[in-house]
Design an enzyme around this catalytic site. Structure first.
Site, mmCIF file in Angstrom:
data_model
loop_
_atom_site.group_PDB
_atom_site.id
_atom_site.type_symbol
_atom_site.label_atom_id
_atom_site.label_comp_id
_atom_site.label_asym_id
_atom_site.label_seq_id
_atom_site.Cartn_x
_atom_site.Cartn_y
_atom_site.Cartn_z
ATOM 1 N N GLN A 118 0.667 -1.253 -0.125
ATOM 2 C CA GLN A 118 0.005 -0.113 0.028
ATOM 3 C C GLN A 118 0.830 1.259 0.035
ATOM 4 O O GLN A 118 0.477 2.380 -0.803
ATOM 5 C CB GLN A 118 -0.871 0.049 1.310
ATOM 6 C CG GLN A 118 -1.611 1.311 1.316
ATOM 7 C CD GLN A 118 -2.822 1.150 2.321
ATOM 8 O OE1 GLN A 118 -3.423 2.212 2.661
ATOM 9 N NE2 GLN A 118 -2.912 -0.105 3.013
ATOM 10 N N SER A 119 1.982 1.473 0.840
ATOM 11 C CA SER A 119 2.400 2.637 0.787
ATOM 12 C C SER A 119 3.234 3.201 -0.359
ATOM 13 O O SER A 119 2.811 4.260 -0.806
ATOM 14 C CB SER A 119 3.643 2.754 2.335
ATOM 15 O OG SER A 119 4.595 1.582 1.779
ATOM 16 N N PHE A 126 10.886 -1.936 -0.045
ATOM 17 C CA PHE A 126 11.323 -3.368 0.206
ATOM 18 C C PHE A 126 11.633 -3.274 1.957
ATOM 19 O O PHE A 126 11.692 -2.179 2.437
ATOM 20 C CB PHE A 126 12.487 -3.522 -0.704
ATOM 21 C CG PHE A 126 12.334 -3.888 -2.068
ATOM 22 C CD1 PHE A 126 11.540 -5.009 -2.478
ATOM 23 C CD2 PHE A 126 12.914 -3.271 -3.063
ATOM 24 C CE1 PHE A 126 11.219 -5.099 -3.732
ATOM 25 C CE2 PHE A 126 12.853 -3.687 -4.247
ATOM 26 C CZ PHE A 126 12.010 -4.629 -4.645
ATOM 27 N N LYS A 164 10.743 -4.202 10.156
ATOM 28 C CA LYS A 164 9.536 -4.207 9.335
ATOM 29 C C LYS A 164 8.477 -3.505 9.934
ATOM 30 O O LYS A 164 8.237 -3.644 11.203
ATOM 31 C CB LYS A 164 9.245 -5.349 8.780
ATOM 32 C CG LYS A 164 10.250 -6.109 7.952
ATOM 33 C CD LYS A 164 9.964 -7.551 7.514
ATOM 34 C CE LYS A 164 8.621 -7.483 6.616
ATOM 35 N NZ LYS A 164 8.494 -8.966 5.972
ATOM 36 N N GLU A 211 0.759 -0.708 8.662
ATOM 37 C CA GLU A 211 -0.065 0.126 8.900
ATOM 38 C C GLU A 211 0.034 0.440 10.282
ATOM 39 O O GLU A 211 -0.085 1.648 10.883
ATOM 40 C CB GLU A 211 -1.326 -0.052 8.226
ATOM 41 C CG GLU A 211 -2.391 0.908 8.601
ATOM 42 C CD GLU A 211 -2.201 2.551 8.144
ATOM 43 O OE1 GLU A 211 -2.318 3.385 9.065
ATOM 44 O OE2 GLU A 211 -1.776 2.704 7.178
ATOM 45 N N ASP A 221 0.502 3.563 5.991
ATOM 46 C CA ASP A 221 0.642 3.459 4.278
ATOM 47 C C ASP A 221 0.426 4.486 3.571
ATOM 48 O O ASP A 221 1.395 5.131 2.893
ATOM 49 C CB ASP A 221 -0.046 2.302 4.346
ATOM 50 C CG ASP A 221 0.567 0.904 4.672
ATOM 51 O OD1 ASP A 221 1.915 0.900 4.685
ATOM 52 O OD2 ASP A 221 -0.062 0.052 5.132
ATOM 53 N N GLY A 246 -8.339 21.318 19.404
ATOM 54 C CA GLY A 246 -7.978 22.631 19.072
ATOM 55 C C GLY A 246 -8.698 23.601 19.715
ATOM 56 O O GLY A 246 -9.248 23.377 21.005
ATOM 57 N N GLY A 247 -8.700 24.787 18.938
ATOM 58 C CA GLY A 247 -9.696 25.925 19.970
ATOM 59 C C GLY A 247 -10.925 25.857 19.460
ATOM 60 O O GLY A 247 -11.633 26.813 19.991
#
Length: 415
Positions: free
Chosen positions: A17-18, A97, A136, A139, A168, A247-248
């Site tokens: 996937q990545s 790889f 290795k 995800e 990924d 967050g704000g």
């Protein structure tokens, strides 16, 4: 009009996937992506999670659009010779790889640079240089090692990974940007270079607001916008914050009509300060506009649970779309929780090419994501993924191999 990356040749040694996320994005922008696969097997995802026997899985097809596939035995001397030609022929080599694989193939960076000084070698790894660089990573490991899992979920439960593939696909997007930058710099220097995107680094980059909060917590010992305030306890590290916005703009996921039977009958609601009067008017709490316990953002912070509870009483009488429509009339920020089923059927996403239907010679028509990045002068066209080795002869011909040479490679099972 041509595509943004017309003329750029990508030698694609990625799988799963990545890496394929990265090279697919480049292919959508017009790069010629040559995917190198093992004869008879190919990318492992061709056979993973198959929903139709003996047909490339959706896992593979949705990550390998617009590419050409060749098969090649890179361990065979003739295969290595072909690979040398490919390196000279291409602009970018992309790989994900396990650590050291290119070196074991006989193609360390120094050798690649010797063959093609302009070659950009781009890699996805699990970790950058350090104690874990030889490990290795997949995800969920990346989500855990990059800080996402420790800050996701509710405070009284375990860490959680998210359904968004930030390890990924997120790292693949980072790598694509690095490649484009290296190509641009090559215009000036004439040289290639190495590009590294580590999955841990990519996840941490996407969790930067939590690193912000870690420093705030270390300095003040408390974070008032978190649900642990004011009655809970803060430890030394950023806690899980449930559905708080982080967050704000205080936000929370609240129930809408039908939540008892529909797991997605919810709305994300933000109690934004500039529209506080409108919020009070819509939910029938006009007295809160002047009540000192609710009139200011600081006063509301320790009472956010009560605020969201009153909003929820109102939204539970309406569908998520009805509630959203009413809130939007008053510029109150909110958003429905949309299921994959709803997203797949959304006409506006089809119209913009964010969701596309693709025709495949063996699978038939299937649904996929399209390019999320839109260029006005270079619209993306999503083409089906290649069959295993579909373009082997075509690419070898472009490298200058004769028909007899190609037949020899076939006879010796190099391709």
């Amino acid at each position: 009009m041509g595509k943004a990356l017309d003329g750029v040749r990508i030698l694609d040694f990625t799988h799963v996937q990545s890496g394929p996320t990265c090279t697919q994005l480049l292919a959508w922008f017009g790069a010629d992506v040559i995917k190198v696969e093992k004869a008879g097997a190919g990318d492992v995802t061709r056979g993973q999670l198959q929903d139709i026997p003996n047909v490339d899985s959706l896992y593979f097809t949705m990550l390998n659009h617009n590419k050409r596939s060749i098969t090649l035995d890179t361990k065979h001397p003739r295969g290595k010779a072909v690979l040398e030609r490919l390196i000279r022929h291409c602009d970018v080599l992309v790989e994900n790889f396990a650590p050291g694989a290119l070196e074991r193939m006989g193609f360390p960076y120094e050798r690649i640079r010797q063959l093609n000084p302009k070659m950009i070698v781009a890699s996805v790894k699990g970790f950058g240089p350090g104690p874990y660089e030889d490990c290795k990573v997949y995800e969920n490991v990346a989500q855990c090692a990059g800080g996402a899992a420790s800050t996701t979920g509710f405070d009284d439960g375990p860490p959680l990974v998210t359904g968004a593939q930030i390890g990924d696909s997120g790292t693949g997007l980072h790598l694509a940007l690095g490649i484009v930058c290296a190509l641009y710099q090559r215009n000036t220097t004439g040289r290639g270079q190495k590009v590294l995107a580590a999955m841990q680094d990519g996840v941490l980059n996407l969790c930067r607001v939590k690193l912000r909060d870690q420093q705030r917590l270390a300095r003040t010992g408390v974070m008032k916008e978190y649900p642990q305030y004011p009655d809970g306890r803060f430890g030394s590290s950023v806690p899980r914050a449930g559905n708080a916005s982080g967050g704000g703009q205080p936000g929370w996921i609240i129930k809408c009509r039908g939540w008892q039977t529909d797991p997605n009958a919810y709305l994300y609601f933000i109690a934004q300060a500039p529209v506080w009067k409108q919020i009070c008017a819509v939910i029938g709490k006009p007295e809160w506009i002047t009540d000192p316990d609710y009139a200011t953002p600081d006063a509301r912070l320790p009472r956010l649970t009560q605020v969201f509870g009153e909003v929820e009483k109102w939204t539970m009488t309406r569908t998520k779309f009805e509630a959203m429509a009413e809130f939007n009339k008053h510029d109150i920020p909110c958003g429905p929780i949309l299921s994959m089923e709803e997203l797949a059927a959304e006409p506006s996403l089809r119209a913009t090419g964010t969701v596309v239907e693709v025709d495949h010679p063996k699978r038939g028509r299937y649904l996929s994501v399209g390019n999320p990045i839109k260029l006005s002068d270079s619209p993306s066209e999503v083409k089906r993924s290649p069959l295993l080795g579909e373009h082997t002869r075509e690419v070898l011909g472009e490298l200058g191999l004769s028909e007899s040479e190609i037949r020899t490679l076939e006879h010796e099972k190099v391709i």
